[in-house]
Motif scaffolding. Structure first.
Motif, short mmCIF file in Angstrom:
data_model
loop_
_atom_site.label_atom_id
_atom_site.label_comp_id
_atom_site.label_asym_id
_atom_site.label_seq_id
_atom_site.Cartn_x
_atom_site.Cartn_y
_atom_site.Cartn_z
N MET A 162 0.84 -1.19 0.00
CA MET A 162 0.00 0.00 0.00
C MET A 162 0.88 1.24 0.00
SD MET A 162 -3.13 0.84 2.64
CE MET A 162 -2.10 0.45 4.06
N ILE A 163 0.49 2.25 -0.78
CA ILE A 163 1.25 3.50 -0.85
C ILE A 163 0.63 4.48 0.13
CG2 ILE A 163 2.16 5.30 -2.35
CD1 ILE A 163 1.58 3.51 -4.74
N SER A 164 1.21 4.54 1.31
CA SER A 164 0.71 5.44 2.35
C SER A 164 1.82 5.70 3.35
CB SER A 164 -0.51 4.86 3.06
OG SER A 164 -0.14 3.76 3.86
N ALA A 165 1.70 6.84 4.02
CA ALA A 165 2.70 7.17 5.04
C ALA A 165 2.67 6.15 6.17
CB ALA A 165 2.43 8.57 5.58
N ALA A 166 1.48 5.63 6.50
CA ALA A 166 1.35 4.68 7.60
C ALA A 166 2.08 3.38 7.33
CB ALA A 166 -0.13 4.40 7.87
N SER A 167 2.09 2.94 6.08
CA SER A 167 2.77 1.69 5.75
C SER A 167 4.26 1.87 5.50
CB SER A 167 2.12 1.04 4.52
OG SER A 167 2.25 1.88 3.38
N LEU A 168 4.67 3.03 4.99
CA LEU A 168 6.08 3.25 4.66
C LEU A 168 6.91 3.68 5.86
CD1 LEU A 168 5.61 5.06 1.23
CD2 LEU A 168 6.58 2.79 1.60
N VAL A 169 6.27 4.29 6.85
CA VAL A 169 7.03 4.78 7.99
C VAL A 169 7.66 3.63 8.78
CG1 VAL A 169 5.15 4.73 9.68
CG2 VAL A 169 6.93 6.50 9.85
N ASN A 170 7.15 2.42 8.57
CA ASN A 170 7.70 1.26 9.28
C ASN A 170 8.91 0.65 8.57
OD1 ASN A 170 5.64 1.34 11.27
ND2 ASN A 170 4.25 0.28 9.88
N VAL A 171 9.17 1.06 7.33
CA VAL A 171 10.27 0.45 6.57
C VAL A 171 11.35 1.47 6.20
CG1 VAL A 171 8.83 -1.40 5.64
CG2 VAL A 171 9.00 0.76 4.40
N VAL A 172 11.15 2.73 6.49
CA VAL A 172 12.16 3.76 6.22
C VAL A 172 12.40 4.57 7.50
CG1 VAL A 172 11.59 3.91 3.77
CG2 VAL A 172 10.44 5.41 5.40
N GLN A 173 13.52 5.25 7.55
CA GLN A 173 13.87 6.01 8.74
C GLN A 173 13.30 7.42 8.71
OE1 GLN A 173 18.14 5.86 9.06
NE2 GLN A 173 18.17 3.68 9.64
N ASP A 174 13.13 7.99 7.52
CA ASP A 174 12.66 9.37 7.43
C ASP A 174 11.15 9.45 7.63
OD1 ASP A 174 15.25 10.05 6.78
OD2 ASP A 174 14.89 9.95 4.61
N ASP A 175 10.68 10.66 7.93
CA ASP A 175 9.25 10.93 7.90
C ASP A 175 8.77 10.88 6.45
OD1 ASP A 175 9.15 11.27 10.64
OD2 ASP A 175 9.55 13.43 10.52
N VAL A 176 7.52 10.56 6.24
CA VAL A 176 6.98 10.39 4.90
C VAL A 176 5.76 11.30 4.73
CG1 VAL A 176 6.03 8.75 3.23
CG2 VAL A 176 7.78 8.00 4.85
N TYR A 177 5.70 11.95 3.58
CA TYR A 177 4.53 12.79 3.28
C TYR A 177 3.27 11.91 3.20
CZ TYR A 177 7.18 17.03 2.06
OH TYR A 177 7.96 18.16 2.10
N ASP A 178 2.17 12.47 3.67
CA ASP A 178 0.89 11.77 3.59
C ASP A 178 0.27 12.03 2.21
OD1 ASP A 178 -1.30 10.26 4.27
OD2 ASP A 178 -2.31 11.89 5.35
N ALA A 179 1.03 11.67 1.19
CA ALA A 179 0.63 11.85 -0.21
C ALA A 179 1.68 11.17 -1.07
CB ALA A 179 0.51 13.33 -0.56
N TRP A 180 1.40 11.06 -2.37
CA TRP A 180 2.40 10.54 -3.30
C TRP A 180 2.11 11.12 -4.68
CZ3 TRP A 180 0.72 6.96 -7.20
CH2 TRP A 180 -0.58 6.47 -7.03
N VAL A 181 3.11 11.01 -5.57
CA VAL A 181 2.94 11.52 -6.93
C VAL A 181 3.28 10.41 -7.91
CG1 VAL A 181 3.43 13.92 -6.29
CG2 VAL A 181 5.30 12.43 -7.06
N THR A 182 2.62 10.47 -9.05
CA THR A 182 2.95 9.56 -10.15
C THR A 182 3.52 10.40 -11.28
OG1 THR A 182 2.01 8.04 -11.80
CG2 THR A 182 0.51 9.67 -10.87
N LEU A 183 4.74 10.04 -11.73
CA LEU A 183 5.45 10.85 -12.72
C LEU A 183 4.69 10.92 -14.04
CD1 LEU A 183 9.22 9.88 -12.24
CD2 LEU A 183 7.91 11.75 -11.19
N LEU A 184 4.78 12.09 -14.64
CA LEU A 184 4.13 12.27 -15.94
C LEU A 184 4.93 11.57 -17.04
CD1 LEU A 184 3.26 16.08 -15.62
CD2 LEU A 184 1.88 14.10 -14.95
N ASP A 185 6.25 11.56 -16.92
CA ASP A 185 7.12 10.90 -17.90
C ASP A 185 7.91 9.81 -17.19
OD1 ASP A 185 6.35 12.66 -20.00
OD2 ASP A 185 7.73 14.18 -19.21
N ALA A 186 7.62 8.56 -17.54
CA ALA A 186 8.30 7.43 -16.91
C ALA A 186 9.63 7.16 -17.61
CB ALA A 186 7.42 6.19 -16.97
N PRO A 187 10.62 6.67 -16.88
CA PRO A 187 11.91 6.32 -17.50
C PRO A 187 11.77 5.12 -18.42
CG PRO A 187 11.87 5.65 -15.21
CD PRO A 187 10.62 6.44 -15.43
N ALA A 188 12.79 4.85 -19.18
CA ALA A 188 12.77 3.73 -20.12
C ALA A 188 12.52 2.42 -19.38
CB ALA A 188 14.09 3.67 -20.89
#
Length: 297
Positions: A162-188
């Motif tokens: 799940m893409i959420s601050a609640a799920s990611l805060v347990n696997v990373v050390q930094d604070d996480v924004y309560d939001a996310w973005v999907t890139l307009l131009d994806a890499p190759a």
């Protein structure tokens, strides 16, 4: 004839009806209001300009994410850090995963960035090194009811469900924004992930469920009223029959009573007479007609 309405039984019935009908009407009205709110949100979303047509703005200016900022193009600057796969995500009917990379911004808070969609069995490209500025469609954090979310069971290392601050805060050390973005131009090697419409802004299945629940609650109110009138009518008819002496005759001598209208009930004496007749004697002990009496020689 309606004296039965003052009995404790009918007091209980009347209190139930008086409470049940307003409750059903209230719940039906509340469900109808939920449906109307969804219709209004849908119409407002249609009148609102396409978020992609609005000039991109810094991330902090668009937070927190709501119906007006969801889908807006946001910009953020930072350095890419940990990368995860979000499995079980379909795109154009094909199974695959989102490639989720955390962008550590200057404030020290990481922004989840979906760099694209990876088909099943593919290899995710490594994120670019150094400081980068990304532009993507802003999305609200997912929850257990979001489409594609994997909330049951543990996933292998390097994957999140799940893409959420609640799920990611347990696997990373930094604070996480309560939001996310999907890139307009994806890499190759990756396919851009389209932004999803904000929840509650469309006439989805939930909206029509609210409309169905509205009809059910009003139907319950009508059913309660119908049953009350039916019970009232039955009790009134029974009270009228008793007043006219048309009540069913009680069981006499263990036999079923014969109906009203002049027919007599079968009594105990009649049963004895029938038994005596079968034995060849009258009810008084004399030989019955046609029966031979014992005579002395």
């Amino acid at each position: 004839m309606y004296r039965f309405l003052t009995t404790p039984r009918w007091w209980g019935i009347n209190i139930f009806v008086v409470l049940a009908i307003p409750f059903c009407v209230f719940m039906g009205t509340w469900q109808l209001g939920r449906f109307e709110d969804r219709v209004d949100s849908h119409q407002e979303a249609e009148r609102r300009p396409d978020p992609g047509s609005v000039k991109a703005a810094p991330l902090d200016e668009l937070l927190p994410v709501d119906k007006s900022t969801s889908g807006r193009h946001a910009t953020a600057t930072g350095r890419y850090g940990e990368q995860f796969l979000v499995p079980g995500r379909e795109l154009d009917g094909k199974d695959g995963s989102y490639v989720l990379t955390l962008l550590r911004t200057g404030s020290g808070t990481s922004l989840p960035v979906v760099r694209g969609w990876l088909p099943h069995g593919g290899t995710a490209p490594a994120p670019p090194a150094g400081q980068v500025t990304v532009t993507g469609a802003l999305q609200a954090s997912e929850h257990t009811g979001s489409a594609g979310v994997h909330a049951a069971g543990a996933l292998p290392r390097g994957q999140v469900g799940m893409i959420s601050a609640a799920s990611l805060v347990n696997v990373v050390q930094d604070d996480v924004y309560d939001a996310w973005v999907t890139l307009l131009d994806a890499p190759a090697g990756l396919t851009p992930v389209p932004a999803a419409a904000p929840e509650g802004s469309g006439l989805d299945l939930k909206a029509f469920q609210n409309l169905g629940y509205t009809g059910e609650w009003f139907a319950f109110a009508g059913f309660v009223l119908f049953m009350w009138f039916r019970l009232l009518r039955r009790e009134a008819e029974q009270a009228r029959d008793e007043a006219l002496g048309l009540a069913p005759v009680a069981v006499v001598g263990g036999s079923d009573a014969v109906g009203v209208g002049g027919s007599a009930a079968v009594g105990v004496g009649d049963v004895d007479a029938v038994g005596a007749s079968a034995a060849g004697t009258s009810a008084t002990g004399a030989p019955a007609d046609g029966a031979k009496a014992d005579t002395a020689p």
